[in-house]
Design an enzyme around this catalytic site. Sequence first.
Site, mmCIF file in Angstrom:
data_model
loop_
_atom_site.group_PDB
_atom_site.id
_atom_site.type_symbol
_atom_site.label_atom_id
_atom_site.label_comp_id
_atom_site.label_asym_id
_atom_site.label_seq_id
_atom_site.Cartn_x
_atom_site.Cartn_y
_atom_site.Cartn_z
ATOM 1 C CG ASN A 31 21.076 -39.751 33.175
ATOM 2 O OD1 ASN A 31 21.722 -40.429 33.967
ATOM 3 N ND2 ASN A 31 20.733 -40.196 31.982
ATOM 4 C CG HIS A 39 16.723 -43.178 29.370
ATOM 5 N ND1 HIS A 39 16.937 -42.482 30.549
ATOM 6 C CD2 HIS A 39 17.898 -43.793 29.079
ATOM 7 C CE1 HIS A 39 18.174 -42.674 30.950
ATOM 8 N NE2 HIS A 39 18.779 -43.462 30.076
ATOM 9 C CD GLU A 70 13.980 -40.752 32.698
ATOM 10 O OE1 GLU A 70 13.869 -39.893 33.579
ATOM 11 O OE2 GLU A 70 15.079 -41.042 32.174
ATOM 12 C CB SER A 82 20.754 -40.988 28.982
ATOM 13 O OG SER A 82 21.978 -40.502 28.452
#
Length: 379
Positions: A272, A222, A234, A201
């Site tokens: 993130n 991800h 992702e 992540s």
Amino acid sequence: MARWNAQDNHSPVCRTPVMGISCLQRYRLIPSHDLNFPTNKVRNDLLKLELPWLRISFEATKTGYTSHHKPKYSRFSLVIKTVMKFISVIGSGTMGNGIAHVFAKHGYQVSLIDISTIQLEKALATISKNMDRQVSKGSLTEEDKDAAFARITPFTELSDGVKQADLIVEAATENMSLKLDIFRQLDQLAPSSAILASNTSSISITKIAAVTKRPTQVIGMHFMNPVPVMKLVEVIRGYATSDEVTEIIMDLSRNLSKEPVEVNDYPGFVANRILMPMINEAIYTLFEGVAGVSEIDTVMKLGMAHPMGPLQLADFIGLDVCLSILKVLHEGFGNPKYAPCPLLVNMVEAGFKGVKSGEGFYQYSPGSKELVVSPRFSK
């Protein structure tokens, strides 16, 4: 699926899909050779490719007939389709078992790998339970559930679990040294044709790829938690990741009924880099006494239409994971705004990691869905 066409005015035996061949050469999938070789030579070279995740075929467009009543062609097409069957998932925790679940549900043979037999048993029980939930909601039939579950095979030895993989998705703990070690081993153990993906992540895909001899075949994939529910994947391109591998993973994600978004490789990627500073700021807001746990989460749920408040979400993600990602952001950008809140650091060091440990900002009891603020933060 990729398709390359080449106009041709030569006789049938000299018709060559130049664009397709040059593309394959560019990605070093076939050696360079004279593109004026006859079609049969080109076809034979292509069909010898040891790339199980590609299906190569040829199509010709008929435009009429010659004076001798033979078909006349004006376009020759090289058609390359992505075909994957064997998927290996490394790590059987929350993300790993969710990824295995989704691949198996969509017809792939899945090898689920973990060094712990106990963890594998827990993962299989979780997958079965989650599939039962899908059956009860009508999104999966009992027969399809049984078939999907049967497609998952557990392994404790990495070499056994990846030996026939077309794609390997690493979903181990968010620890850089651990991931680098796993990818070094995968590079030695996995078929040379296998694509190596990480569910990281925040950790650099470029750095992970650099420990392998196949950086063009390393990519980030991800998934979001819970994997069977969340639509986003992702897809992170490392510095050396090839266009073709990126396209393959984008298509594969769509085959899983997901919505892939391609992003470049910078700390935290997109998800993130935006989410973790918000969570960290919520923890600072609690740490500095601006408001309590439930008050902070209520403001974000009612005022910003978030389905879950940032502190509850942090518990759900895992406070240790949040801390790890914030450290990657802080070290990667060198910007103090990403420095993890001291309260988060202390909670993780004390073993309060959220849902997984039974307590974080809230307390969690088996079988209970009631949201109870931890006594440590109760007024």
